[in-house]
Design an enzyme around this catalytic site. Structure first.
Site, mmCIF file in Angstrom:
data_model
loop_
_atom_site.group_PDB
_atom_site.id
_atom_site.type_symbol
_atom_site.label_atom_id
_atom_site.label_comp_id
_atom_site.label_asym_id
_atom_site.label_seq_id
_atom_site.Cartn_x
_atom_site.Cartn_y
_atom_site.Cartn_z
ATOM 1 N N GLY A 12 0.729 -1.206 -0.087
ATOM 2 C CA GLY A 12 -0.011 0.081 0.205
ATOM 3 C C GLY A 12 0.845 1.284 -0.053
ATOM 4 O O GLY A 12 2.061 1.149 -0.344
ATOM 5 N N CYS A 13 0.355 2.240 0.182
ATOM 6 C CA CYS A 13 1.036 3.759 0.410
ATOM 7 C C CYS A 13 2.311 3.560 1.371
ATOM 8 O O CYS A 13 2.197 2.975 2.271
ATOM 9 C CB CYS A 13 0.278 4.690 1.117
ATOM 10 N N PHE A 14 3.382 3.968 0.547
ATOM 11 C CA PHE A 14 4.777 3.555 1.158
ATOM 12 C C PHE A 14 4.883 4.548 2.576
ATOM 13 O O PHE A 14 5.733 4.365 3.368
ATOM 14 C CB PHE A 14 5.849 3.761 0.210
ATOM 15 N N HIS A 155 -2.089 2.203 7.536
ATOM 16 C CA HIS A 155 -1.216 1.060 8.177
ATOM 17 C C HIS A 155 -1.382 1.188 9.708
ATOM 18 O O HIS A 155 -1.122 2.438 10.239
ATOM 19 C CB HIS A 155 -0.053 1.061 7.408
#
EC number: 1.8.4.11
Length: 169
Positions: A12-14, A155
């Protein structure tokens, strides 16, 4: 430095991945970037086929690859294909990019343990692939949530989440 090892993960989004993983014991450094796509020198606006990923340098005397993967599977949903939270598309896929055969085998074993554990409601869709070139993302994406602590993330650590090995399930 020569005793350090490298791992490359996409989940997902880093921004959120980096923010949580960099705080893990034994992690020496992290950087976010793009990997697994069709063009050289990708950018945030032009990264066809690339995953947003994190490159991790870690000290194997303090942690191991399995521990990094267990945390990786705790902080993102490995059962949703090409999606994490509101982020949708192949850039946000779950993928483990192994750097050697040992990492590949550990990744496959860990995925089997996640599937057997029932900790996630569906089957793991995380891909396991050889690590291609890793392209560092633009400076504004590095350590983003350290600079903007209330910035976007999907996250989260899950308290009490512990992955058993299949023999213990």
């Amino acid at each position: 430095m020569s005793d350090h090892k490298r791992a490359v993960l996409a989940g997902g989004c880093f921004w959120g991945m980096q923010d949580l993983i960099r705080k893990q014991p034994g992690v020496v450094s992290t950087r976010v970037g793009y990997t697994g796509g069709q063009n050289d020198h990708p950018t945030y606006r032009n990264h066809p086929g690339h995953a947003e990923a994190i490159e991790i340098v870690y000290d194997p005397a303090q942690t191991d690859y399995r521990a990094l993967l267990e945390f990786f599977f705790q902080i993102h949903d490995p059962t949703t294909k090409n999606r994490q939270g509101n982020d949708i598309g192949t850039s946000y896929r779950s993928e483990i990019f192994y750097v050697d055969e040992e990492q590949r085998q550990i990744a496959l074993d860990t995925i089997a343990d996640v599937d057997a554990s029932g900790l996630w409601p569906g089957k793991v869709v995380t891909e396991v692939s050889p690590a291609p070139d890793f392209w560092e993302a633009e400076p504004e994406h590095q350590d983003y949530l350290e600079r903007y602590p209330t910035g976007y993330t999907c996250h989260f650590p899950r308290p009490g989440w512990k992955l058993p090995k299949r023999a213990e399930v």
